[in-house]
Design an enzyme around this catalytic site. Sequence first.
Site, PDB file in Angstrom:
ATOM      1  N   GLU A 145       0.829  -1.207   0.000  1.00  0.00           N
ATOM      2  CA  GLU A 145       0.000   0.000   0.000  1.00  0.00           C
ATOM      3  C   GLU A 145       0.867   1.262   0.000  1.00  0.00           C
ATOM      4  O   GLU A 145       0.537   2.249  -0.679  1.00  0.00           O
ATOM      5  CB  GLU A 145      -0.937   0.000   1.211  1.00  0.00           C
ATOM      6  CG  GLU A 145      -1.874  -1.208   1.299  1.00  0.00           C
ATOM      7  CD  GLU A 145      -2.706  -1.419   0.055  1.00  0.00           C
ATOM      8  OE1 GLU A 145      -2.943  -0.441  -0.688  1.00  0.00           O
ATOM      9  OE2 GLU A 145      -3.116  -2.567  -0.191  1.00  0.00           O
ATOM     10  N   HIS A 148       2.006   1.918  -3.437  1.00  0.00           N
ATOM     11  CA  HIS A 148       0.977   2.587  -4.246  1.00  0.00           C
ATOM     12  C   HIS A 148       1.086   4.105  -4.098  1.00  0.00           C
ATOM     13  O   HIS A 148       1.020   4.848  -5.087  1.00  0.00           O
ATOM     14  CB  HIS A 148      -0.418   2.152  -3.789  1.00  0.00           C
ATOM     15  CG  HIS A 148      -0.940   0.926  -4.480  1.00  0.00           C
ATOM     16  ND1 HIS A 148      -0.922   0.780  -5.841  1.00  0.00           N
ATOM     17  CD2 HIS A 148      -1.527  -0.210  -3.983  1.00  0.00           C
ATOM     18  CE1 HIS A 148      -1.459  -0.391  -6.174  1.00  0.00           C
ATOM     19  NE2 HIS A 148      -1.816  -1.003  -5.065  1.00  0.00           N
TER      20      HIS A 148
END
Length: 291
Positions: A145, A148
């Site tokens: 994450e 990202h």
Amino acid sequence: MKRILLFLGTNLAVVLVLGIVANLLGVNRFLTANGLNLGALLGFAAIMGFGGAFISLLISKPVAKWSTGAQTITQARNQHEQWLLDTVGRLAQGAGIPMPEVAIYEGEPNAFATGATKNNSLVAVSTGLLNAMSQEEVEAVLAHEVAHIANGDMVTLTLIQGVVNTFVVFLSRVVGYLVDSFLRRNDEQSGPGIGYFVTTIVCDILFGVLASIIVAWFSRQREFRADAGAARLMGNASPMVNALRRLGGVDAGELPKNVATAGISSRPAWMALFASHPPIEERIAALQSRR
């Protein structure tokens, strides 16, 4: 029900705001007595396409919190929350980004990252994920994450969505005008006829489907990049491979539509072309090929 109402309410509000902006700028008057004003239509399409995408991006973090019930950890209440804060902070430092907000929400195994910029981002994990995985596997998911965010994936996908949305709006109305003109070639009545409205609606749907395929393809590519980023942050690919294998054996919790592409998907979509995430097996193979 809460998620559905929030999704519908948000989208209606966005459409209303964009409609007002288009009206104030006069670009919604692209159908004239002399024919189709392509310049005005392009302006209208850009406002509706990019405007909707960027408004969704700007409100992505608060909407994600409201729709999932995610609670931001401002002060660690126990060692688990302190570990989450320390881990995300260390990963963010390794990725060269500011510390994101960290949140936990009740639900089946899943996690997501969202936010308008790298300086205003959020990493959220579910209680189901924390309970289903080992600490190293959770860290790998957190690294994914964070990757990202570091890759700027939210902004990139927003730009892509804005481009394809603009083309959908523009081309649908051009085709609608051409079809309507052909059907009414012997009709002296001015203004668009029923052929324009019907054709535009049909084209909006058909072109929208094609646009979804394009956006989904880019979304799948960013998942491979985030997996690779997680491997770099963790020092090797094994933790991310193990996390993916664990995810392959559980049902990832459903996320609201506004953050679904940023979360975890352990199952392919009913049609591969529309899947926002690659199959787990392909992601594992891509990581193993890096070794």
